[in-house]
Design a protein around this motif. Sequence first.
Motif, short mmCIF file in Angstrom:
data_model
loop_
_atom_site.label_atom_id
_atom_site.label_comp_id
_atom_site.label_asym_id
_atom_site.label_seq_id
_atom_site.Cartn_x
_atom_site.Cartn_y
_atom_site.Cartn_z
N LEU A 197 2.66 -0.35 0.76
CA LEU A 197 2.15 0.89 0.16
C LEU A 197 3.23 1.97 0.12
CD1 LEU A 197 -0.34 2.33 -0.98
CD2 LEU A 197 -0.98 2.87 1.37
N ALA A 198 4.03 2.05 1.17
CA ALA A 198 5.11 3.05 1.21
C ALA A 198 6.20 2.72 0.19
CB ALA A 198 5.71 3.12 2.61
N LEU A 199 6.49 1.44 -0.01
CA LEU A 199 7.57 1.04 -0.92
C LEU A 199 7.15 1.07 -2.38
CD1 LEU A 199 9.11 -1.93 1.09
CD2 LEU A 199 10.04 0.37 0.81
N LEU A 200 5.96 0.57 -2.68
CA LEU A 200 5.48 0.45 -4.06
C LEU A 200 4.03 0.92 -4.17
CD1 LEU A 200 6.96 -3.07 -4.86
CD2 LEU A 200 7.72 -0.91 -5.84
N PRO A 201 3.80 2.23 -4.10
CA PRO A 201 2.42 2.71 -4.07
C PRO A 201 1.60 2.35 -5.30
CG PRO A 201 3.95 4.54 -4.28
CD PRO A 201 4.77 3.31 -4.02
N ASN A 202 2.18 2.33 -6.50
CA ASN A 202 1.39 1.99 -7.68
C ASN A 202 0.88 0.56 -7.64
OD1 ASN A 202 1.42 4.47 -9.01
ND2 ASN A 202 3.45 4.05 -9.85
N LEU A 203 1.62 -0.32 -7.01
CA LEU A 203 1.22 -1.72 -6.94
C LEU A 203 0.32 -2.02 -5.75
CD1 LEU A 203 1.62 -4.53 -8.22
CD2 LEU A 203 3.65 -4.80 -6.80
N PHE A 204 0.44 -1.25 -4.66
CA PHE A 204 -0.30 -1.56 -3.45
C PHE A 204 -1.35 -0.53 -3.04
CE2 PHE A 204 3.48 -4.22 -3.11
CZ PHE A 204 2.88 -5.45 -2.86
N ALA A 205 -1.49 0.56 -3.79
CA ALA A 205 -2.55 1.52 -3.49
C ALA A 205 -3.88 0.90 -3.92
CB ALA A 205 -2.33 2.84 -4.22
N TYR A 206 -4.78 0.75 -2.98
CA TYR A 206 -6.10 0.21 -3.28
C TYR A 206 -6.92 1.24 -4.03
CZ TYR A 206 -10.43 -2.37 -2.44
OH TYR A 206 -11.59 -3.06 -2.59
N GLN A 210 -3.39 11.11 -2.35
CA GLN A 210 -3.11 10.21 -1.24
C GLN A 210 -3.50 8.79 -1.65
OE1 GLN A 210 -5.01 11.29 2.42
NE2 GLN A 210 -4.57 9.34 3.38
N ALA A 211 -2.63 7.86 -1.37
CA ALA A 211 -2.91 6.44 -1.63
C ALA A 211 -3.52 5.83 -0.38
CB ALA A 211 -1.62 5.71 -1.99
N THR A 212 -4.51 5.01 -0.55
CA THR A 212 -5.08 4.28 0.58
C THR A 212 -4.77 2.80 0.42
OG1 THR A 212 -7.24 3.86 -0.40
CG2 THR A 212 -6.97 5.95 0.76
N GLY A 213 -4.65 2.13 1.54
CA GLY A 213 -4.37 0.69 1.52
C GLY A 213 -5.65 -0.13 1.46
N LEU A 214 -5.48 -1.41 1.60
CA LEU A 214 -6.62 -2.32 1.58
C LEU A 214 -7.60 -2.01 2.70
CD1 LEU A 214 -4.73 -5.69 1.02
CD2 LEU A 214 -6.33 -4.62 -0.57
N PRO A 215 -8.89 -2.16 2.44
CA PRO A 215 -9.89 -1.93 3.50
C PRO A 215 -9.99 -3.16 4.41
CG PRO A 215 -10.98 -2.50 1.46
CD PRO A 215 -9.51 -2.44 1.16
N VAL A 220 1.83 -4.93 7.18
CA VAL A 220 2.40 -5.34 5.89
C VAL A 220 1.88 -4.43 4.78
CG1 VAL A 220 2.41 -7.19 4.15
CG2 VAL A 220 2.80 -7.73 6.56
N ASP A 221 0.59 -4.11 4.82
CA ASP A 221 -0.02 -3.25 3.81
C ASP A 221 0.59 -1.85 3.84
OD1 ASP A 221 -2.03 -2.96 1.70
OD2 ASP A 221 -3.07 -1.64 3.11
#
Length: 117
Positions: A89-98, A56-61, A84-85
Motif C-alpha cells: 500500500l505504501a509503495l503502490l497505493p493505486n494498486l493496493f488501496a482496498y 486515506q487509503a485502507t488496506g485489505l480487511p 505485506v499489505d
Amino acid sequence: ASIPNVAHWYPRVRFASGRFDYDRRGILDHGHLRFFTRRSFTRLAAAAGYRIVRVQATGLPLEVIERGADDPAPGLARRALEAVDRVSLALLPNLFAYQWVFELRSTRPATVRSEQC
C-alpha cells in the motif's frame, strides 16, 4: 466518503480475465452501483462542489480471515499478510488501496436561514 477502489489489483485481475461478476462482499459488492478510482472520485467531488481535505487509503480487511475463530488474536499468517499489505500500500497505493476514505468540505457558501417566530 468511503469509496471502494476499482483500480485495486483484485478487480483488475477479474476484468482482465473477462469476468465482471458481483461478489457477496468487497469491492465488487452488489450494493456498489458505481465504481471509482481515486482520480475519478476526485473529479466527481469537485464537480459536485466539494474540495478534498484529506484522503486515506485502507488496506485489505484481513481481520475477516479469522472471523469466527476460537482465538480472536491475530495469527502468524494474518500478521504476515498485514505486513505485506502495508508495504504494498505504501509503495503502490493505486494498486493496493482496498478503499479510499475522503474527507470533503463544501466549496459552496453556507446559506443563511432566518429564524421564524
